[in-house]
Write an enzyme that holds these catalytic residues in place. Structure first.
Site, PDB file in Angstrom:
ATOM      1  N   GLU A  93       0.963  -1.059  -0.389  1.00 46.26           N
ATOM      2  CA  GLU A  93       0.155  -0.062   0.042  1.00 46.26           C
ATOM      3  C   GLU A  93       0.923   0.985   0.226  1.00 46.26           C
ATOM      4  O   GLU A  93       2.148   1.092   0.690  1.00 46.26           O
ATOM      5  CB  GLU A  93      -1.491   0.262   1.375  1.00 46.26           C
ATOM      6  CG  GLU A  93      -2.154  -1.082   1.017  1.00 46.26           C
ATOM      7  CD  GLU A  93      -3.073  -0.921   2.027  1.00 46.26           C
ATOM      8  OE1 GLU A  93      -3.694  -1.351   2.278  1.00 46.26           O
ATOM      9  OE2 GLU A  93      -2.881  -1.176   3.759  1.00 46.26           O
ATOM     10  N   LEU A 218      10.507   6.701  18.229  1.00 49.18           N
ATOM     11  CA  LEU A 218      10.580   6.423  19.562  1.00 49.18           C
ATOM     12  C   LEU A 218      10.032   5.249  20.372  1.00 49.18           C
ATOM     13  O   LEU A 218      10.066   4.265  21.042  1.00 49.18           O
ATOM     14  CB  LEU A 218      11.596   7.762  20.334  1.00 49.18           C
ATOM     15  CG  LEU A 218      12.475   7.539  21.622  1.00 49.18           C
ATOM     16  CD1 LEU A 218      14.026   6.720  21.162  1.00 49.18           C
ATOM     17  CD2 LEU A 218      12.778   9.098  22.064  1.00 49.18           C
ATOM     18  N   CYS A 336      -0.845   6.316   9.870  1.00 51.02           N
ATOM     19  CA  CYS A 336       0.557   5.721  10.888  1.00 51.02           C
ATOM     20  C   CYS A 336       0.387   4.297  11.128  1.00 51.02           C
ATOM     21  O   CYS A 336      -0.414   3.818  11.787  1.00 51.02           O
ATOM     22  CB  CYS A 336       1.182   6.814  11.651  1.00 51.02           C
ATOM     23  SG  CYS A 336       1.941   7.791  11.538  1.00 51.02           S
TER      24      CYS A 336
END
Ligand code: SAH
Length: 344
Positions: A93, A218, A336
């Protein structure tokens, strides 16, 4: 699956070498690149100023189309997710994120089919990795997006499926092709590579002498929290990671952006915000705070707006350059960490 290389995976120099080997005039390489990246034709047959035998030769030696678009989700002008089938029937994708007010189009690229690192909150790595994408396939993603938009994207982020530093050579090669003034001419500073913290990759990247941006995911300020969210932390714990980031900053004079996804009661407390400040005080950097996108395999919840704001303000007060990103494309499962290689 065709074993022929993709024409879009060749650097201009490599194409020149091919032309030389075939006893073709040197200018042919640039002519071919012009058709590929300026005219952006979709077949060798459209390369009108090449002699027919040369077009035939190119067709025998190289594959033109490496991606087949199966689906476009979302409306033009808004966040869109494209689903592609590769020559070996794997799926990837790619996401387009327009910012019309800033006349900016960002493309979010995949670099692998799946991902080996298995971050707890990320859909892309839930079932491991199948293979790396080739430079030709990665450049193919950008070209497909260019076709969709009718113009080249002006911002490229390696934040789709996969860990770019696990596919270092092909990712770097694709960057050189998209960055080349005779290629897609996308400025190096408009290209961002994001890593989950693969230290040898960061070290190698320090040596590239290229102005491409680096992001580091992180998500935790102590080893226990980070290892629980990101198993990669077992291989390269925080201390090693931060040392590598500091060395990168010193060596390149460039500023890393740290991605920090805020998860309720896991990594969003006031103490953790202060720990983050301590961790990042050592060298100049930026922080991108990301609200958690829902992923069915992960039970964690998005932080409350108040917690996000408080976390952000702690960084701001410590003069750490931070942004609280709004997540785009959640409705399309294009935000995300929501991308998947769907056959996996
Ligand atoms: N493997 C690289 C590239 C992926 S970038 C990396 O880890 O950096 C995608 C970014 O989205 C990373 O910062 C990743 O940690 C983050 N992410 C993954 N899943 C997420 C989720 N469910 N919500 C918000 N951010 C997520």
């Amino acid at each position: 699956m065709s074993t022929k290389p993709s024409i879009h995976g060749l650097l201009l120099d490599e194409l020149a070498t091919f032309c030389n080997e075939q006893k073709l005039p040197a200018f042919r390489a640039k002519q071919i690149w012009d058709w590929l990246y300026t005219q952006r034709v979709s077949s060798f047959d459209e390369m009108k100023n090449l002699p027919a035998p040369l077009r035939g030769l190119l067709g025998e030696q190289f594959v033109f189309q490496t991606l087949k678009k199966l689906e476009t989700k979302g409306e033009a002008g808004e966040t869109q997710k494209l689903l592609f089938e590769l020559a070996d029937n794997e799926w990837i994708e790619t996401v387009i994120i327009p910012a019309p007010r800033r006349q900016k189009n960002t493309v979010c690229l995949s670099s692998q089919v799946g991902c080996v690192y298995g971050c707890a909150f990320c859909a892309s790595g839930q079932k491991g990795v199948i293979r790396n994408l080739s430079a030709g396939e990665i450049v193919g993603e950008v070209l497909e997006v260019t076709r969709e938009l009718g113009a080249r994207p002006n911002n490229v982020v390696f934040m789709g499926i996969g860990e770019p530093f696990d596919n270092y050579d092909e990712v770097m090669k694709s960057i050189r092709i998209m960055n080349h003034p005779d290629g897609l001419a996308i400025g190096a500073r408009k290209i961002t590579v994001s890593t989950c913290g693969v230290v040898p990759g960061i070290e190698r990247f320090s040596e590239e002498g290229i102005q491409v941006e680096l992001s580091v995911s992180l998500h935790g300020t102590d080893d226990q929290t980070r290892s629980c969210l990101m198993p990669v932390n077992e291989s390269w714990p925080l201390d090693e990671l931060m040392n590598a980031c500091e060395a990168y900053t010193t060596q390149t004079n460039r500023i890393i952006t740290f991605e920090y996804t805020l998860i309720k009661d896991l990594n969003d407390s006031a103490v953790q915000a202060r720990e983050l400040v301590k961790l990042l005080r050592r060298f100049p950097c930026r922080v991108n705070l990301i609200p958690l996108s829902p992923v069915e395999e992960f039970e964690g919840e998005r932080s409350t707006p108040e917690a996000m704001k408080a976390f952000f303000q702690t960084l701001e007060k410590a003069h750490i350059n931070a942004t609280l990103r709004d997540s785009k494309g959640v409705g399309l499962k294009a935000a995300c960490g929501q991308l998947r290689s769907r056959r996996l």
